[in-house]
Design a protein around this motif. Structure first.
Motif, mmCIF file in Angstrom:
data_model
loop_
_atom_site.group_PDB
_atom_site.id
_atom_site.type_symbol
_atom_site.label_atom_id
_atom_site.label_comp_id
_atom_site.label_asym_id
_atom_site.label_seq_id
_atom_site.Cartn_x
_atom_site.Cartn_y
_atom_site.Cartn_z
ATOM 1 N N UNK A 1 1.025 -1.159 0.048
ATOM 2 C CA UNK A 1 -0.072 0.037 -0.152
ATOM 3 C C UNK A 1 0.982 1.280 0.110
ATOM 4 N N UNK A 2 1.036 1.826 -1.168
ATOM 5 C CA UNK A 2 1.872 2.829 -1.426
ATOM 6 C C UNK A 2 1.489 4.269 -0.982
ATOM 7 N N UNK A 3 2.189 5.092 -0.298
ATOM 8 C CA UNK A 3 1.707 6.402 0.242
ATOM 9 C C UNK A 3 2.261 7.206 -0.830
ATOM 10 N N UNK A 4 3.594 7.252 -1.168
ATOM 11 C CA UNK A 4 4.291 8.049 -2.125
ATOM 12 C C UNK A 4 5.483 7.640 -2.601
ATOM 13 N N UNK B 1 3.993 10.193 -7.443
ATOM 14 C CA UNK B 1 2.755 9.862 -7.025
ATOM 15 C C UNK B 1 1.614 11.055 -7.094
ATOM 16 N N UNK B 2 2.218 12.181 -6.946
ATOM 17 C CA UNK B 2 1.397 13.265 -7.125
ATOM 18 C C UNK B 2 0.887 13.590 -8.403
ATOM 19 N N UNK B 3 1.716 13.304 -9.265
ATOM 20 C CA UNK B 3 1.235 13.512 -10.646
ATOM 21 C C UNK B 3 0.496 12.349 -11.204
ATOM 22 N N UNK B 4 1.025 11.087 -11.059
ATOM 23 C CA UNK B 4 0.314 9.878 -11.435
ATOM 24 C C UNK B 4 -0.838 9.370 -10.746
ATOM 25 N N UNK B 5 -1.067 9.983 -9.357
ATOM 26 C CA UNK B 5 -1.905 9.339 -8.816
ATOM 27 C C UNK B 5 -2.961 10.328 -7.792
ATOM 28 N N UNK B 6 -2.076 10.990 -6.794
ATOM 29 C CA UNK B 6 -2.997 11.901 -6.195
ATOM 30 C C UNK B 6 -3.684 12.952 -6.493
ATOM 31 N N UNK B 7 -3.422 13.153 -7.748
ATOM 32 C CA UNK B 7 -4.067 14.406 -8.204
ATOM 33 C C UNK B 7 -5.499 13.841 -8.869
ATOM 34 N N UNK C 1 -10.442 8.393 -7.909
ATOM 35 C CA UNK C 1 -10.197 6.975 -7.563
ATOM 36 C C UNK C 1 -10.376 5.991 -8.877
ATOM 37 N N UNK C 2 -11.017 6.351 -9.633
ATOM 38 C CA UNK C 2 -11.099 5.664 -11.016
ATOM 39 C C UNK C 2 -10.096 5.843 -11.966
ATOM 40 N N UNK C 3 -9.127 6.701 -11.716
ATOM 41 C CA UNK C 3 -7.922 7.016 -12.638
ATOM 42 C C UNK C 3 -6.650 6.840 -12.247
ATOM 43 N N UNK C 4 -6.476 6.218 -10.899
ATOM 44 C CA UNK C 4 -5.318 6.010 -10.132
ATOM 45 C C UNK C 4 -5.067 4.477 -9.720
ATOM 46 N N UNK C 5 -3.914 4.246 -9.614
ATOM 47 C CA UNK C 5 -4.002 2.866 -9.194
ATOM 48 C C UNK C 5 -4.188 2.540 -7.939
ATOM 49 N N UNK C 6 -4.825 1.102 -7.643
ATOM 50 C CA UNK C 6 -5.728 0.755 -6.541
ATOM 51 C C UNK C 6 -4.781 0.490 -5.378
ATOM 52 N N UNK C 7 -3.193 0.301 -5.599
ATOM 53 C CA UNK C 7 -2.387 0.147 -4.713
ATOM 54 C C UNK C 7 -1.727 1.404 -3.949
#
Length: 213
Positions: A50-53, A152-158, A161-167
């Motif tokens: 479970x990745x935070x950053x 992880x900011x550019x590829x996930x946190x921005x 939920x449907x557009x970022x990895x589940x992990x």
């Protein structure tokens, strides 16, 4: 002298960092960067991490993640070996890509859930996310932290939920920073970093100007 064993237990949280051999690049172009992210995604999925950053720089990377199962060593061995094999095959290289052992720091302070522990985890996540800015790649004004695409900011946190990895634990990260997992909350998280970076750059510029005689 024998190496100290890694500390592993269920739901441990680690800050992991590794540099290229002799501080040389671990990526050579954007295809390599995409390969790194793909391999990280496979490792997180295989191991249940479970990745935070995370952030990928030219000659090193940082990860902050939780291991629901005590599998840091197994997972990191697979991740770094798989990425090294794939990169070497792509560029017809041979040998070690990373220099020595990866560094792993246990994020542990006063018990999980305590205010002190939450503040410490926030500090580690901030450190990872601010790497591109402190390398001079974004300035928080003309360029945002999300303009650096390999984090992880550019590829996930921005993203929603449907557009970022589940992990990627975006909801948990936002909660740590007292924001909700909404478009507004995600914008506030990004704005917080941009304001921080702009302020740091402003302080640096003021110091440089003040030092001129």
């Amino acid at each position: 002298m024998p190496r100290a064993p890694r500390i592993e237990f269920e739901n441990a949280i680690y800050h992991v960092m590794a540099r290229g051999n002799r501080r040389e690049p671990i990526v050579f172009n954007d295809r390599d960067r995409e390969l790194f992210v793909t391999t990280l995604s496979e490792a997180a999925t295989r191991c249940g991490w479970e990745v935070f950053s995370w952030v990928l720089m030219d000659n090193h990377y940082h990860l902050v993640f939780r291991t629901p199962k005590p599998n840091l060593v197994e997972g990191m061995q697979w991740f770094q070996n798989a990425y090294t094999r794939r990169l070497n095959s792509r560029h017809r290289l041979w040998g070690h890509l990373f220099g020595g052992r990866y560094r792993s720091i246990l994020v542990e302070n006063s018990g999980q859930g305590s205010r002190v522990w939450r503040d410490y985890l926030r500090t580690v996540i901030d450190y990872v996310h601010l790497n591109p800015a402190r390398a001079g790649l974004v300035n928080g004004k003309e360029t945002s932290v999300i303009d650096y695409p390999w984090s992880s900011l550019a590829q996930g946190h921005r993203h929603s939920p449907t557009k970022r990895p589940g992990w990627l634990m975006t909801g948990e990260v936002l909660d740590l920073f007292e924001e909700r997992d909404t478009a507004a909350g995600r914008r506030k998280l990004i704005a917080r970093y941009d304001q921080w970076v702009a302020a740091e750059n402003g302080d640096r510029e003021d110091h440089e100007v003040g030092g001129v005689s």
